[in-house]
Design a protein around this motif. Structure first.
Motif, PDB file in Angstrom:
ATOM      1  N   PRO A 268     -88.391-111.712  -5.066  1.00  0.00           N
ATOM      2  CA  PRO A 268     -89.524-110.903  -4.592  1.00  0.00           C
ATOM      3  C   PRO A 268     -89.921-111.167  -3.139  1.00  0.00           C
ATOM      4  O   PRO A 268     -90.228-110.229  -2.405  1.00  0.00           O
ATOM      5  CB  PRO A 268     -90.658-111.266  -5.549  1.00  0.00           C
ATOM      6  N   LYS A 269     -89.891-112.418  -2.707  1.00  0.00           N
ATOM      7  CA  LYS A 269     -90.292-112.736  -1.328  1.00  0.00           C
ATOM      8  C   LYS A 269     -89.353-112.060  -0.320  1.00  0.00           C
ATOM      9  O   LYS A 269     -89.808-111.444   0.650  1.00  0.00           O
ATOM     10  CB  LYS A 269     -90.302-114.240  -1.107  1.00  0.00           C
TER      11      LYS A 269
ATOM     12  N   GLN B 161     -89.879-108.256  -0.243  1.00  0.00           N
ATOM     13  CA  GLN B 161     -91.088-107.889   0.498  1.00  0.00           C
ATOM     14  C   GLN B 161     -90.888-108.017   2.004  1.00  0.00           C
ATOM     15  O   GLN B 161     -91.390-107.207   2.774  1.00  0.00           O
ATOM     16  CB  GLN B 161     -92.280-108.743   0.047  1.00  0.00           C
ATOM     17  N   GLU B 162     -90.124-109.029   2.427  1.00  0.00           N
ATOM     18  CA  GLU B 162     -89.843-109.193   3.851  1.00  0.00           C
ATOM     19  C   GLU B 162     -89.061-108.003   4.403  1.00  0.00           C
ATOM     20  O   GLU B 162     -89.247-107.606   5.546  1.00  0.00           O
ATOM     21  CB  GLU B 162     -89.049-110.476   4.090  1.00  0.00           C
TER      22      GLU B 162
ATOM     23  N   ALA C 134     -89.167-104.936   3.116  1.00  0.00           N
ATOM     24  CA  ALA C 134     -89.837-103.679   2.771  1.00  0.00           C
ATOM     25  C   ALA C 134     -90.454-103.001   3.987  1.00  0.00           C
ATOM     26  O   ALA C 134     -90.630-101.794   4.000  1.00  0.00           O
ATOM     27  CB  ALA C 134     -90.909-103.913   1.712  1.00  0.00           C
TER      28      ALA C 134
ATOM     29  N   THR D 106     -89.730-100.921  -0.692  1.00  0.00           N
ATOM     30  CA  THR D 106     -89.128-102.140  -1.213  1.00  0.00           C
ATOM     31  C   THR D 106     -87.705-101.853  -1.685  1.00  0.00           C
ATOM     32  O   THR D 106     -87.491-100.978  -2.518  1.00  0.00           O
ATOM     33  CB  THR D 106     -89.956-102.704  -2.382  1.00  0.00           C
TER      34      THR D 106
END
Length: 80
Positions: A20-21, A24-25, A27, A37
């Protein structure tokens, strides 16, 4: 047939990022493109892997977004 192949058949699993991290970076970037995303981020390690990835994406109708990461944030603007 490439269309039946999962991505892990053409790119090493450790080069496919899905946490997830990281998603998100990737996205958002510094351009005016609305944040989206990705399903995953792939970091090919060679020209051969890039070619296999592009062939796989074409065979599976999977969109690819080229990202250059020359600053602290990814950029999809097409500038180098």
């Amino acid at each position: 047939m490439l269309q039946q192949q999962p991505l892990t058949d053409v790119i090493d699993r450790e080069r496919i990022l899905e946490d997830p991290k990281t998603l998100q970076e990737y996205a958002r970037d510094e351009s005016l493109v609305a944040p989206t995303t990705p399903r995953c981020v792939v970091a090919p390690g060679s020209a051969d892997e890039v070619q296999r990835l592009v062939r796989w994406a074409m065979a599976t109708s999977t969109p690819l977004v080229r990202v250059s990461q020359q600053s602290s944030r990814p950029s999809r603007s097409g500038r180098l």
